[in-house]
Design an enzyme around this catalytic site. Structure first.
Site, mmCIF file in Angstrom:
data_model
loop_
_atom_site.group_PDB
_atom_site.id
_atom_site.type_symbol
_atom_site.label_atom_id
_atom_site.label_comp_id
_atom_site.label_asym_id
_atom_site.label_seq_id
_atom_site.Cartn_x
_atom_site.Cartn_y
_atom_site.Cartn_z
ATOM 1 N N ASP A 257 26.156 -66.793 -92.593
ATOM 2 C CA ASP A 257 26.285 -65.558 -91.821
ATOM 3 C C ASP A 257 27.710 -65.390 -91.283
ATOM 4 O OD1 ASP A 257 24.902 -63.362 -90.286
ATOM 5 O OD2 ASP A 257 25.656 -64.525 -88.598
ATOM 6 N N GLU A 299 27.992 -64.055 -96.542
ATOM 7 C CA GLU A 299 27.881 -62.698 -95.995
ATOM 8 C C GLU A 299 29.284 -62.228 -95.617
ATOM 9 O OE1 GLU A 299 26.576 -59.753 -92.518
ATOM 10 O OE2 GLU A 299 27.120 -61.812 -92.090
HETATM 11 C C1 GLC Z 1 25.528 -60.797 -89.459
HETATM 12 C C2 GLC Z 1 24.103 -60.321 -89.418
HETATM 13 C C3 GLC Z 1 23.900 -59.383 -88.263
HETATM 14 C C4 GLC Z 1 24.295 -60.087 -86.986
HETATM 15 C C5 GLC Z 1 25.702 -60.706 -87.093
HETATM 16 C C6 GLC Z 1 25.978 -61.662 -85.968
HETATM 17 O O1 GLC Z 1 26.414 -59.782 -89.726
HETATM 18 O O2 GLC Z 1 23.764 -59.716 -90.625
HETATM 19 O O3 GLC Z 1 22.594 -58.917 -88.188
HETATM 20 O O4 GLC Z 1 24.269 -59.178 -85.921
HETATM 21 O O5 GLC Z 1 25.861 -61.441 -88.271
HETATM 22 O O6 GLC Z 1 25.348 -62.895 -86.187
#
Ligand code: GLC
Length: 612
Positions: A257, A299
């Site tokens: 993430d 991500e």
């Molecule tokens: C990522 C997740 C999101 C979250 C962020 C902080 O972007 O997809 O939902 O708010 O990380 O952890």
């Protein structure tokens, strides 16, 4: 241990080199390796067998047979055991890759949990969802059925309720050093000069003042999510142990993430810094040594030039898979403008990348759509960024005369009016509006658009991932507005509970659910049956002489597929002058035909195939 040693010796030089370059800490390195051995030893035999099988077939995830779904355990089936009971439903939907959205322990106050992305314990499942044993059991059941499991590893920050944060709050310097603590705002003020805001309106600033300590802590996301300090080797090691612990619960894919944010340097935007890549490379090697069946899904919600480096290089790979985020946003731009030119350019950009880069394709996910488009290209047509974002947000809220979309803004800036957008695929395609107005023709059109978009998404190279509920056209859920812990976060509009009554309608002919389910199923079967859909195949786009129509080609091993997609609500004809061969077979009707001119219904599409 022989296997471990063999894998370790392959990576030892680079692992040590990179670790020492980052931390210059021999004791830390020795601790890392000895723990890796321990995690290898503790790894279940069944997982080791999967490791061995996948090492022998490293392209296992690049074929045309993976179909993912992301779902919230509680929304979908109340708890982990519930998911196990619903596996038949997932299999019925051709799903063999399940992304379980954040399920680790998180503050029960939803206003401080960020939908589970504020983790308070990396080794405990949120109690109402079950236990680690339940998870392990689910992974075994999934593996028996050939289903892979994916989970999030939220590595940039912890919840303020995490044990480390609590100890830091209690004044323990050792744990304050796990985060970024400052005695006054002098250094934070320097950071603020170069670090952009993630949530400019709901969580302005990158630091939070802690009254009882009279100190500032770095919080780039929400104030209750404290950024971990990866300059501290203890943080890196401890987080890698958490990572391996989770991998050993039977995870196949780990989504890292917010990875671009994990390294901070004063005077920089604190995103995508070279040390981030060092850390991801270290993680990749740690995986390849301890648990080589596990895939890293990065991500990286950034423009393509920033995304692609996270694949690393052929010799030094980093992530196995990345989200195709710009293509997703450009798809919705195309829905609103009915002009496929930008999408075509984006698809060609992706197609020009090495074929072994694996993208995760999707229409919607749990987050907002950030409208990260190629604005320099749009500027050539006189389209400016702020006005265009405003247009897209107006269009998708249904404020523009020909729009039947419904949804909400996210993080709207009252001054600049900049905002992102939230809604489900079905609501954006007009299903919600048509159900409200009870207009059968509108409803058919909306369903057709929903299916066409999936058909187009399935044709992109990579792994298609459905957002739970999209398989039955689930619409927005406005109930979050009644929940004080959720009301401030409009992303909950598309995080509604699964409507199992509606899901039961998939077998009832003529229902919305049946129409969507049946047609998606048919497309999924075609995708599995035809090798040209494979990730590593060639991909390109073709002229159609109508900007509302997109034409895509795929080729692999003597099979060619041509897909034609009408993004408009009008009947259209595509003129495919660049198709030099034929006849083709319509993959849905079986009709053998020449495809120089293809007539398409509103939001119609075709898949054609030819074998050589
Ligand atoms: C990522 C997740 C999101 C979250 C962020 C902080 O972007 O997809 O939902 O708010 O990380 O952890």
């Amino acid at each position: 241990m022989e296997v471990f040693s063999k894998r370790f010796s392959k990576h030892e030089d680079e692992l040590k080199w990179l670790y020492m370059e980052l931390y210059n800490d021999m004791d830390g390195y020795i601790q890392l390796i000895s723990n890796m051995k321990q995690y290898y030893q503790n790894r279940r035999q069944d997982l080791k067998e999967i490791d061995n099988a996948r090492v022998k077939d490293p392209s296992w995830y690049k074929k045309n047979d993976l179909m993912g779904m992301m779902l919230y355990i509680d929304n979908f089936a109340k708890n982990i055991n519930g998911v196990k009971e619903k596996i038949n439903y997932l299999e019925k939907n051709n799903i063999n890759y399940i992304h379980l959205m954040p399920f680790l322990d998180t503050p029960s106050n939803q206003a401080k949990s960020d939908g589970g992305y504020a983790v308070s314990n990396f080794r405990k499942v949120r109690p109402d969802l079950g236990t680690m044993e339940d998870l392990e059991e689910l992974s075994k059941v999934c593996h028996e059925k050939g289903i892979s499991l994916c989970m999030d590893f939220v590595m940039n920050h912890t919840s303020e309720e995490h044990e480390w944060a609590q100890k830091a709050l209690a004044g323990e310097k050792e744990f304050q050093d796990y985060y970024f603590f400052f005695d006054d705002f002098t250094i934070p003020a320097e950071y603020e000069k170069t670090v952009p805001q993630v949530f400019p309106t709901t969580a302005p600033g990158n630091f939070t003042y802690l009254e009882n300590l009279d100190k500032y802590v770095m919080t780039c996301f929400y104030p209750y999510q404290w950024d971990l300090n990866y300059r501290n080797p203890v943080v890196f090691n401890e987080m890698m142990f958490n990572f391996l612990y989770l991998a050993n619960q039977g995870m196949d894919i780990i989504r890292i993430d917010a990875v671009p944010y994990i390294w901070k340097t004063l005077g920089t935007p604190c995103r995508n810094l070279p040390q981030v890549h060092t850390i991801v490379r270290l993680m990749r090697m740690i995986c390849e040594i301890v648990c080589p069946s596990v895939l890293l899904l990065g991500e990286v919600v950034m423009e393509p030039a920033k995304v692609v480096p996270y694949f690393g290089t052929v010799e030094k790979p980093e992530c196995h898979m990345l989200y195709n985020v710009t293509t997703m946003a450009t798809t919705w731009h195309t829905v609103a403008t009915k002009d496929t030119r930008l999408l075509r350019q984006q698809l060609d950009t992706v197609a020009a990348l090495p074929h072994d880069y694996t993208f995760l394709n999707y229409l919607r996910c749990h987050d907002d759509i950030g409208w990260g488009l190629d604005y320099p290209t749009l500027a050539k047509d006189g389209i400016g960024e702020p006005e265009h974002k405003q247009f897209l947000n107006d269009y998708f809220r249904g404020y523009i005369f020909n729009s039947t979309s419904r949804g909400e803004l996210y993080n709207e800036d009252p001054v600049t009016r900049d905002a992102r957008f939230c809604a489900t695929t079905a609501s954006m395609c007009g299903i919600e509006a048509a159900l409200e107005t009870k207009d059968p023709a509108e409803l058919e059109l909306a369903i057709q658009q929903h299916i066409m978009l999936h058909a187009y998404m399935f044709m992109q190279s990579g792994i298609p991932v459905l957002y739970s509920g999209d398989e039955i056209g689930q619409i927005n859920d406005n109930d979050y507005k009644l929940n004080p812990g959720k009301v401030e976060d409009s992303r909950y509009i598309h995080r509604g509970e699964m409507n199992w009554y509606n899901a039961s309608q998939i077998d009832v002919e003529g229902t919305v659910q049946n129409k969507i389910f049946t047609r998606l199923h048919q497309l999924e079967d075609l995708r599995k049956a035809h090798p040209a859909f494979i990730t590593e195949g060639d991909a390109w786009t073709l002229d159609t002489w109508d900007k509302a129509i997109l034409c895509m080609g795929k080729y692999y091993n003597k099979e060619k597929i041509i897909g034609v997609f009408n993004f408009s609500a009008q009947e259209k004809t595509a003129y495919l002058d660049d198709v030099y061969d034929g006849p083709y077979t319509d993959m849905i009707t079986g009709e053998v035909t020449d495809i120089k001119q293809v007539k398409l219904e509103p939001y119609g599409f075709r898949y054609y195939v030819i074998q050589f």
